[in-house]
Design a protein around this motif. Structure first.
Motif, PDB file in Angstrom:
ATOM      1  N   GLN A 140       0.862  -1.177   0.000  1.00 57.58           N
ATOM      2  CA  GLN A 140       0.000   0.000   0.000  1.00 57.58           C
ATOM      3  C   GLN A 140       0.903   1.234   0.000  1.00 57.58           C
ATOM      4  O   GLN A 140       1.577   1.519   0.969  1.00 57.58           O
ATOM      5  CB  GLN A 140      -0.900  -0.037   1.244  1.00 57.58           C
ATOM      6  N   LYS A 141       0.949   1.959  -1.127  1.00 61.12           N
ATOM      7  CA  LYS A 141       1.855   3.101  -1.277  1.00 61.12           C
ATOM      8  C   LYS A 141       1.509   4.258  -0.347  1.00 61.12           C
ATOM      9  O   LYS A 141       2.377   4.980   0.080  1.00 61.12           O
ATOM     10  CB  LYS A 141       1.862   3.599  -2.727  1.00 61.12           C
ATOM     11  N   ASN A 142       0.235   4.436  -0.070  1.00 55.36           N
ATOM     12  CA  ASN A 142      -0.202   5.527   0.790  1.00 55.36           C
ATOM     13  C   ASN A 142      -0.792   4.920   2.069  1.00 55.36           C
ATOM     14  O   ASN A 142      -1.757   4.163   2.000  1.00 55.36           O
ATOM     15  CB  ASN A 142      -1.244   6.382   0.075  1.00 55.36           C
ATOM     16  N   PRO A 143      -0.250   5.248   3.242  1.00 51.83           N
ATOM     17  CA  PRO A 143      -0.781   4.656   4.477  1.00 51.83           C
ATOM     18  C   PRO A 143      -2.176   5.164   4.857  1.00 51.83           C
ATOM     19  O   PRO A 143      -2.855   4.547   5.660  1.00 51.83           O
ATOM     20  CB  PRO A 143       0.250   5.057   5.536  1.00 51.83           C
ATOM     21  N   ASP A 144      -2.595   6.271   4.257  1.00 53.86           N
ATOM     22  CA  ASP A 144      -3.904   6.854   4.545  1.00 53.86           C
ATOM     23  C   ASP A 144      -4.969   6.163   3.700  1.00 53.86           C
ATOM     24  O   ASP A 144      -5.073   6.413   2.489  1.00 53.86           O
ATOM     25  CB  ASP A 144      -3.873   8.354   4.266  1.00 53.86           C
ATOM     26  N   LEU A 145      -5.755   5.293   4.294  1.00 52.91           N
ATOM     27  CA  LEU A 145      -6.758   4.522   3.563  1.00 52.91           C
ATOM     28  C   LEU A 145      -7.769   5.418   2.844  1.00 52.91           C
ATOM     29  O   LEU A 145      -8.282   5.056   1.778  1.00 52.91           O
ATOM     30  CB  LEU A 145      -7.468   3.553   4.509  1.00 52.91           C
ATOM     31  N   SER A 146      -8.032   6.608   3.372  1.00 47.01           N
ATOM     32  CA  SER A 146      -8.997   7.500   2.727  1.00 47.01           C
ATOM     33  C   SER A 146      -8.528   7.951   1.346  1.00 47.01           C
ATOM     34  O   SER A 146      -9.343   8.329   0.505  1.00 47.01           O
ATOM     35  CB  SER A 146      -9.293   8.711   3.606  1.00 47.01           C
ATOM     36  N   ALA A 147      -7.219   7.881   1.084  1.00 43.60           N
ATOM     37  CA  ALA A 147      -6.707   8.236  -0.241  1.00 43.60           C
ATOM     38  C   ALA A 147      -7.248   7.289  -1.308  1.00 43.60           C
ATOM     39  O   ALA A 147      -7.349   7.661  -2.481  1.00 43.60           O
ATOM     40  CB  ALA A 147      -5.183   8.215  -0.238  1.00 43.60           C
ATOM     41  N   TYR A 148      -7.622   6.076  -0.918  1.00 45.69           N
ATOM     42  CA  TYR A 148      -8.135   5.084  -1.851  1.00 45.69           C
ATOM     43  C   TYR A 148      -9.655   5.210  -2.048  1.00 45.69           C
ATOM     44  O   TYR A 148     -10.271   4.347  -2.652  1.00 45.69           O
ATOM     45  CB  TYR A 148      -7.742   3.681  -1.380  1.00 45.69           C
ATOM     46  N   LEU A 149     -10.192   6.310  -1.543  1.00 44.33           N
ATOM     47  CA  LEU A 149     -11.592   6.666  -1.765  1.00 44.33           C
ATOM     48  C   LEU A 149     -11.720   7.988  -2.522  1.00 44.33           C
ATOM     49  O   LEU A 149     -12.823   8.402  -2.875  1.00 44.33           O
ATOM     50  CB  LEU A 149     -12.327   6.797  -0.422  1.00 44.33           C
ATOM     51  N   ALA A 150     -10.607   8.646  -2.765  1.00 44.05           N
ATOM     52  CA  ALA A 150     -10.603   9.996  -3.320  1.00 44.05           C
ATOM     53  C   ALA A 150     -10.988  10.024  -4.798  1.00 44.05           C
ATOM     54  O   ALA A 150     -10.790   9.067  -5.538  1.00 44.05           O
ATOM     55  CB  ALA A 150      -9.215  10.622  -3.141  1.00 44.05           C
ATOM     56  N   ALA A 151     -11.510  11.164  -5.198  1.00 46.34           N
ATOM     57  CA  ALA A 151     -11.794  11.449  -6.602  1.00 46.34           C
ATOM     58  C   ALA A 151     -10.696  12.357  -7.139  1.00 46.34           C
ATOM     59  O   ALA A 151     -10.083  13.118  -6.384  1.00 46.34           O
ATOM     60  CB  ALA A 151     -13.149  12.135  -6.740  1.00 46.34           C
ATOM     61  N   ASP A 152     -10.440  12.253  -8.420  1.00 51.63           N
ATOM     62  CA  ASP A 152      -9.522  13.162  -9.088  1.00 51.63           C
ATOM     63  C   ASP A 152      -9.995  13.310 -10.537  1.00 51.63           C
ATOM     64  O   ASP A 152     -11.099  12.876 -10.874  1.00 51.63           O
ATOM     65  CB  ASP A 152      -8.064  12.687  -8.986  1.00 51.63           C
TER      66      ASP A 152
ATOM     67  N   LEU B 241     -13.784   1.084 -13.078  1.00 55.51           N
ATOM     68  CA  LEU B 241     -14.153   0.246 -11.930  1.00 55.51           C
ATOM     69  C   LEU B 241     -13.775   0.919 -10.623  1.00 55.51           C
ATOM     70  O   LEU B 241     -14.559   0.908  -9.667  1.00 55.51           O
ATOM     71  CB  LEU B 241     -13.505  -1.140 -12.042  1.00 55.51           C
ATOM     72  N   ALA B 242     -12.602   1.525 -10.571  1.00 55.82           N
ATOM     73  CA  ALA B 242     -12.196   2.228  -9.343  1.00 55.82           C
ATOM     74  C   ALA B 242     -13.203   3.324  -9.001  1.00 55.82           C
ATOM     75  O   ALA B 242     -13.578   3.491  -7.839  1.00 55.82           O
ATOM     76  CB  ALA B 242     -10.792   2.808  -9.503  1.00 55.82           C
ATOM     77  N   ALA B 243     -13.646   4.075 -10.003  1.00 56.41           N
ATOM     78  CA  ALA B 243     -14.609   5.151  -9.748  1.00 56.41           C
ATOM     79  C   ALA B 243     -15.935   4.596  -9.237  1.00 56.41           C
ATOM     80  O   ALA B 243     -16.510   5.135  -8.284  1.00 56.41           O
ATOM     81  CB  ALA B 243     -14.827   5.975 -11.019  1.00 56.41           C
ATOM     82  N   LEU B 244     -16.421   3.525  -9.854  1.00 57.95           N
ATOM     83  CA  LEU B 244     -17.692   2.945  -9.401  1.00 57.95           C
ATOM     84  C   LEU B 244     -17.590   2.412  -7.975  1.00 57.95           C
ATOM     85  O   LEU B 244     -18.523   2.570  -7.182  1.00 57.95           O
ATOM     86  CB  LEU B 244     -18.130   1.827 -10.355  1.00 57.95           C
TER      87      LEU B 244
END
Length: 190
Positions: free
Chosen positions: A5-17, A89-92
């Motif tokens: 996991q490159k980013n320890p902040d799990l919320s980063a894997y919920l972010a939109a960009d 898929l990530a976005a959905l």
């Protein structure tokens, strides 16, 4: 393979960009439609996976020359290569608060997939699209990906789980005029 996991902040894997634009109306509407019939988040994740795998043809398989890279465009235009389909898929999944990472394999070129987080662990999924010789399935009890890299041929799994698409992949997709021209600049490795 043990994912990193490159980013320890799990919320980063919920972010939109700009690429994983899960707040876009097309993504939200599709997510809402898929969620209607889902009993729980696992059922929703499986439905989203099957939608992207089965309802959005892989551009190479269908012969569609259009390039898509933003999740909302992949869903609206119903086309994309593996990385673009992974973006969709990530976005959905993120639209329904399921932590989702982008991950990659090195085959002839870079191949894109996702990893979803359920029960405290990451599980890789490959929404590329099935065809003869390719039978990817949504599973949490082991992987059933489209491809298994052959180390003897220089292929490999990249263990990193990214919270955003790899910049080299996005740059190549954005710069290409069409699928045939994409292969002149698409990364062979990360």
């Amino acid at each position: 393979m043990q994912p990193i996991q490159k980013n320890p902040d799990l919320s980063a894997y919920l972010a939109a960009d700009e690429v994983i634009d899960h707040h876009h109306p097309v993504v939200r509407q599709t997510a809402a439609r898929l969620a209607e019939g889902a009993a729980d988040s696992y059922d929703y994740a499986r439905a989203a996976f099957e939608f992207v795998r089965d309802e959005i043809p892989h551009a190479l398989d269908s012969g569609d020359p259009r390039i898509t890279w933003r999740a909302s465009d992949v869903i609206a235009l119903r086309t994309g290569i593996c990385c673009a389909k992974a973006h969709a898929l990530a976005a959905l999944l993120r639209a329904e608060d399921i932590p989702t990472a982008l991950c990659y394999q090195k085959l002839d070129v870079v191949h894109g997939l996702v990893a979803v987080r359920f029960h405290g662990a990451w599980h890789r999924q490959d929404p590329r699209g099935n065809k003869p010789g390719v039978d990817a399935r949504f599973r949490l009890d082991g992987e059933q990906l489209a491809f298994v890299p052959d180390p003897a041929a220089g292929e490999r799994d990249y263990p990193e789980l990214y919270d955003a698409p790899h910049p080299a992949v996005v740059e190549a997709l954005r710069a290409a005029a069409d699928v045939p021209s994409l292969w002149r600049t698409y990364p062979a490795a990360l």
